[in-house]
Scaffold this motif. Structure first.
Motif, PDB file in Angstrom:
ATOM      1  N   ILE A 149       2.531  -6.168 -15.085  1.00  0.00           N
ATOM      2  CA  ILE A 149       2.475  -5.205 -13.826  1.00  0.00           C
ATOM      3  C   ILE A 149       2.831  -5.110 -12.659  1.00  0.00           C
ATOM      4  O   ILE A 149       3.884  -4.173 -12.525  1.00  0.00           O
ATOM      5  CB  ILE A 149       0.361  -5.187 -14.257  1.00  0.00           C
ATOM      6  N   SER A 150       3.483  -5.718 -12.243  1.00  0.00           N
ATOM      7  CA  SER A 150       4.224  -6.171 -11.062  1.00  0.00           C
ATOM      8  C   SER A 150       5.059  -5.421 -11.105  1.00  0.00           C
ATOM      9  O   SER A 150       6.019  -4.766 -10.290  1.00  0.00           O
ATOM     10  CB  SER A 150       4.491  -7.554 -10.505  1.00  0.00           C
ATOM     11  N   GLN A 151       5.748  -6.007 -12.291  1.00  0.00           N
ATOM     12  CA  GLN A 151       7.323  -5.386 -12.869  1.00  0.00           C
ATOM     13  C   GLN A 151       7.101  -4.628 -13.430  1.00  0.00           C
ATOM     14  O   GLN A 151       8.137  -2.989 -12.505  1.00  0.00           O
ATOM     15  CB  GLN A 151       7.614  -6.221 -14.017  1.00  0.00           C
ATOM     16  N   GLU A 152       6.596  -3.154 -13.424  1.00  0.00           N
ATOM     17  CA  GLU A 152       6.399  -2.407 -13.707  1.00  0.00           C
ATOM     18  C   GLU A 152       5.944  -1.682 -12.983  1.00  0.00           C
ATOM     19  O   GLU A 152       6.521  -0.436 -12.881  1.00  0.00           O
ATOM     20  CB  GLU A 152       4.765  -2.212 -15.535  1.00  0.00           C
ATOM     21  N   MET A 153       5.200  -2.191 -12.076  1.00  0.00           N
ATOM     22  CA  MET A 153       4.611  -0.948 -11.245  1.00  0.00           C
ATOM     23  C   MET A 153       5.896  -0.612 -10.197  1.00  0.00           C
ATOM     24  O   MET A 153       6.445   0.127  -9.502  1.00  0.00           O
ATOM     25  CB  MET A 153       3.423  -1.479  -9.855  1.00  0.00           C
ATOM     26  N   THR A 154       6.186  -2.026  -9.876  1.00  0.00           N
ATOM     27  CA  THR A 154       7.645  -1.676  -9.380  1.00  0.00           C
ATOM     28  C   THR A 154       8.868  -1.124  -9.597  1.00  0.00           C
ATOM     29  O   THR A 154       9.339   0.311  -8.683  1.00  0.00           O
ATOM     30  CB  THR A 154       8.230  -3.339  -8.715  1.00  0.00           C
ATOM     31  N   GLU A 155       9.207  -0.526 -10.623  1.00  0.00           N
ATOM     32  CA  GLU A 155       9.750   0.056 -11.198  1.00  0.00           C
ATOM     33  C   GLU A 155       9.906   1.780 -11.420  1.00  0.00           C
ATOM     34  O   GLU A 155      10.130   1.828 -10.283  1.00  0.00           O
ATOM     35  CB  GLU A 155       9.949   0.156 -12.898  1.00  0.00           C
ATOM     36  N   PHE A 156       8.266   1.795 -11.533  1.00  0.00           N
ATOM     37  CA  PHE A 156       7.349   3.017 -11.697  1.00  0.00           C
ATOM     38  C   PHE A 156       8.234   2.953 -10.722  1.00  0.00           C
ATOM     39  O   PHE A 156       8.298   5.306 -10.412  1.00  0.00           O
ATOM     40  CB  PHE A 156       6.165   3.090 -12.257  1.00  0.00           C
ATOM     41  N   ILE A 157       7.891   3.240  -9.343  1.00  0.00           N
ATOM     42  CA  ILE A 157       7.547   3.582  -7.741  1.00  0.00           C
ATOM     43  C   ILE A 157       8.628   3.012  -7.141  1.00  0.00           C
ATOM     44  O   ILE A 157       8.826   3.484  -5.425  1.00  0.00           O
ATOM     45  CB  ILE A 157       6.333   2.811  -7.069  1.00  0.00           C
ATOM     46  N   SER A 158       9.867   2.792  -7.908  1.00  0.00           N
ATOM     47  CA  SER A 158      11.174   2.588  -6.789  1.00  0.00           C
ATOM     48  C   SER A 158      11.731   3.963  -6.646  1.00  0.00           C
ATOM     49  O   SER A 158      12.532   3.976  -5.643  1.00  0.00           O
ATOM     50  CB  SER A 158      12.337   2.088  -8.020  1.00  0.00           C
ATOM     51  N   ALA A 159      11.522   5.398  -7.196  1.00  0.00           N
ATOM     52  CA  ALA A 159      12.323   6.432  -6.646  1.00  0.00           C
ATOM     53  C   ALA A 159      11.616   6.715  -5.375  1.00  0.00           C
ATOM     54  O   ALA A 159      11.796   7.685  -4.546  1.00  0.00           O
ATOM     55  CB  ALA A 159      12.019   7.372  -7.641  1.00  0.00           C
ATOM     56  N   TYR A 160       9.824   6.239  -5.117  1.00  0.00           N
ATOM     57  CA  TYR A 160       9.228   6.977  -3.928  1.00  0.00           C
ATOM     58  C   TYR A 160      10.269   6.390  -2.838  1.00  0.00           C
ATOM     59  O   TYR A 160      11.032   4.849  -2.955  1.00  0.00           O
ATOM     60  CB  TYR A 160       7.454   6.415  -4.296  1.00  0.00           C
ATOM     61  N   SER A 161      10.558   7.171  -1.677  1.00  0.00           N
ATOM     62  CA  SER A 161      10.496   6.204  -0.235  1.00  0.00           C
ATOM     63  C   SER A 161       9.402   5.145   0.142  1.00  0.00           C
ATOM     64  O   SER A 161       8.235   5.630  -0.330  1.00  0.00           O
ATOM     65  CB  SER A 161      10.102   7.499   0.491  1.00  0.00           C
ATOM     66  N   PRO A 162       9.729   4.285   0.926  1.00  0.00           N
ATOM     67  CA  PRO A 162       9.876   3.349   2.295  1.00  0.00           C
ATOM     68  C   PRO A 162       7.908   3.622   2.444  1.00  0.00           C
ATOM     69  O   PRO A 162       7.890   5.129   2.966  1.00  0.00           O
ATOM     70  CB  PRO A 162      10.123   2.137   2.141  1.00  0.00           C
ATOM     71  N   GLY A 163       7.181   3.032   2.176  1.00  0.00           N
ATOM     72  CA  GLY A 163       5.895   3.592   2.681  1.00  0.00           C
ATOM     73  C   GLY A 163       4.818   4.132   2.702  1.00  0.00           C
ATOM     74  O   GLY A 163       4.602   3.865   1.329  1.00  0.00           O
ATOM     75  N   ASN A 164       3.955   5.127   3.232  1.00  0.00           N
ATOM     76  CA  ASN A 164       3.446   5.733   2.449  1.00  0.00           C
ATOM     77  C   ASN A 164       3.142   6.598   1.195  1.00  0.00           C
ATOM     78  O   ASN A 164       2.571   6.192   0.531  1.00  0.00           O
ATOM     79  CB  ASN A 164       2.683   6.930   3.232  1.00  0.00           C
ATOM     80  N   ASP A 165       4.655   7.180   0.810  1.00  0.00           N
ATOM     81  CA  ASP A 165       5.155   7.468  -0.594  1.00  0.00           C
ATOM     82  C   ASP A 165       4.447   6.448  -1.852  1.00  0.00           C
ATOM     83  O   ASP A 165       4.265   7.065  -2.513  1.00  0.00           O
ATOM     84  CB  ASP A 165       6.701   8.041  -0.578  1.00  0.00           C
ATOM     85  N   LYS A 166       5.120   5.071  -1.462  1.00  0.00           N
ATOM     86  CA  LYS A 166       4.973   3.842  -2.070  1.00  0.00           C
ATOM     87  C   LYS A 166       4.109   3.763  -2.430  1.00  0.00           C
ATOM     88  O   LYS A 166       3.167   3.880  -3.183  1.00  0.00           O
ATOM     89  CB  LYS A 166       6.149   2.645  -1.711  1.00  0.00           C
TER      90      LYS A 166
END
Length: 187
Positions: free
Chosen positions: A65-82
């Protein structure tokens, strides 16, 4: 080239499916042995108990889950967007598992009270998510923002939305939680 899964991995894979979809208490050792296609002796050589198998299942699930979530949200900007991206990931993921819910939430409600190693594994994962949220908040927080309090609130939104989505078999709890999170992050 096909790589043959080890006996230990076959046990964890079989138990993972059974614990997640059938439940911990509803899954007996004999069913795990049957699904993994291993002998009882082999199973006990790798795991001393069903509890030990459950901990291995949770550790595998945590990594996945950590890997899937990290990959999924990688395109989001750091901070609130993630942080908001976590809700988008949950919407995607819960639809894929037909609203079966969180394996960590499911198992914690399904174990005998003396199985501390399972409780510790669940806490460790939930604390990891909580810490991730707090770290992301710290990337964009203003000085007056209480990132500890806000990360607590976001965790409650996430956990409650997952559970209610499972109960309702619907995405509306996650959508409502995402909207509430956006409001919290704007304040």
């Amino acid at each position: 080239m096909i790589i043959k899964e080890s006996v230990k991995d076959r046990i964890i894979t079989a138990a993972s499916e059974l614990f997640y979809f059938d439940g911990y208490n509803q899954t007996g050792i004999n069913k795990i042995i049957e699904e993994a296609q291993v002998s009882k002796d082999s199973m006990y050589r790798h795991f001393g108990s069903k509890e030990a198998i459950a901990v291995a299942y949770l550790e595998k699930r945590q990594r996945m889950i950590s890997q899937e979530m990290t990959e999924f949200i990688s395109a989001y900007s750091p901070g609130n967007d993630k942080i908001i991206g976590i809700f988008d990931y949950l919407l995607h993921w819960l639809g894929e598992v037909d609203f079966r819910g969180c394996g960590f939430q499911n198992i914690i409600t399904d174990i005998p009270k003396d199985q501390e190693s399972i409780k510790d594994a669940v806490r460790m994962y939930k604390n990891e998510v909580h810490e991730f949220i707090q770290n992301e908040l710290n990337k964009t927080a203003s000085e007056e923002m209480d990132t500890i309090e806000i990360s607590n609130e976001v965790m409650v939104l996430i956990e409650g939305a997952i559970m209610l989505s499972q109960i309702q078999k619907n995405t509306w709890p996650l959508i409502a939680a995402k909207k509430a999170c956006i409001k919290i992050l704007k304040d």
